[in-house]
Design an enzyme around this catalytic site. Sequence first.
Site, mmCIF file in Angstrom:
data_model
loop_
_atom_site.group_PDB
_atom_site.id
_atom_site.type_symbol
_atom_site.label_atom_id
_atom_site.label_comp_id
_atom_site.label_asym_id
_atom_site.label_seq_id
_atom_site.Cartn_x
_atom_site.Cartn_y
_atom_site.Cartn_z
ATOM 1 N N ASP A 172 5.617 -7.216 2.562
ATOM 2 C CA ASP A 172 4.840 -7.728 1.060
ATOM 3 C C ASP A 172 5.837 -7.946 -0.041
ATOM 4 O O ASP A 172 6.759 -7.138 -0.360
ATOM 5 C CB ASP A 172 3.931 -6.460 0.739
ATOM 6 C CG ASP A 172 2.556 -6.675 1.061
ATOM 7 O OD1 ASP A 172 1.849 -7.798 1.505
ATOM 8 O OD2 ASP A 172 1.768 -5.768 1.172
ATOM 9 N N GLU A 215 -0.226 -12.457 -1.812
ATOM 10 C CA GLU A 215 -1.668 -12.486 -1.913
ATOM 11 C C GLU A 215 -2.350 -13.599 -2.838
ATOM 12 O O GLU A 215 -1.326 -14.133 -3.688
ATOM 13 C CB GLU A 215 -2.378 -11.202 -2.679
ATOM 14 C CG GLU A 215 -1.921 -9.895 -1.901
ATOM 15 C CD GLU A 215 -2.548 -8.586 -2.720
ATOM 16 O OE1 GLU A 215 -3.302 -9.017 -3.838
ATOM 17 O OE2 GLU A 215 -2.167 -7.486 -2.234
ATOM 18 N N SER A 264 0.900 -1.289 0.081
ATOM 19 C CA SER A 264 0.015 -0.070 0.158
ATOM 20 C C SER A 264 0.881 1.322 -0.107
ATOM 21 O O SER A 264 0.478 2.418 -0.374
ATOM 22 C CB SER A 264 -0.974 -0.101 1.340
ATOM 23 O OG SER A 264 -0.335 -0.248 2.405
ATOM 24 N N GLU A 294 -9.311 -9.550 3.905
ATOM 25 C CA GLU A 294 -9.587 -8.106 3.441
ATOM 26 C C GLU A 294 -11.057 -8.026 2.811
ATOM 27 O O GLU A 294 -11.226 -8.611 1.925
ATOM 28 C CB GLU A 294 -8.455 -7.281 2.417
ATOM 29 C CG GLU A 294 -8.855 -6.016 2.089
ATOM 30 C CD GLU A 294 -7.787 -5.240 1.487
ATOM 31 O OE1 GLU A 294 -6.704 -5.797 1.540
ATOM 32 O OE2 GLU A 294 -8.040 -4.211 1.102
#
Length: 280
Positions: A88, A120, A50, A187
């Site tokens: 990440d 992810e 992010s 999420e």
Amino acid sequence: MSIQTRPHRLSPVQIRGRKGGEKIVCLTAYTAPVARLLDEAVDLLLVGDSLAMTIYGFDSTLPVTLDMMVAHGAAVVRATQHATIVVDLPFGAYQASPEQAFRAAARVMAETGCGAVKLEGGEEMAETVAFLVKRGVPVMGHVGLTPQAVNQLGGYRSRGHGGEERRKILADGAAIAQAGAFSIVVEGVNETLGAELTAAIAVPTIGIGASPACDGQILVTDDLLGVFTEFRPKFVRQYRKLGDDIRAAAREYADDVRAGRFPAAEHTYPAPAKRAKASA
Ligand code: KIV
């Protein structure tokens, strides 16, 4: 480099052990000064991709590179002593194969000193998660709304409201837990789905727009502080409005400089003659 195996730092194994116990408190961090301020209050700091939006001004996480994650991850590890640090893996650095993912994860862990990586994806990433875990890389999963897949998902809308999508997200979470992830970010999902997934799997779920029933919660720190104000997802609680403070401080400074009020005498180094007179 501050290595994550120091005894005072929480480990991914300890986070894993908190399933169903004390809530796991997580935030994002991207820079040393902010990470230093957050460290004591939280259990886990995520150097999230992010940062594409919060630091670099992109409108998605897709342009993030491994070099960016390494630089920010190392800064956060250097500045902290308590929290588990998770970095990440960025889009394109791990999806091609388990081997590609291992090379990326090994570089991130070696060059930052972090304790784990996050990636992810669901069932399709389970083989990769197992590959990494077997080779000594602790992995945090991320299912539900997965921002790196924004183009395939058709936007950032919440997920899991229909039967098919719901079944898929439950299967995704189960597959990543089974593959050995030490925890899973969930999420932007329907609240009952967040609770159901938490009850169904043996590793902690970390909710962001998921459910209070999750084993822990995470927010993007810039959202919580009111620094990032371009948009505010429904799941954000803004604890401060630091953006307003920053704007006001810049305005006051500008007024002082223009009016000659800054710098004042106490902010300047006196010339030698003035110094001698003052100490006589
Ligand atoms: O990149 C990030 O900050 C994240 C959180 C939103 C969980 O993945």
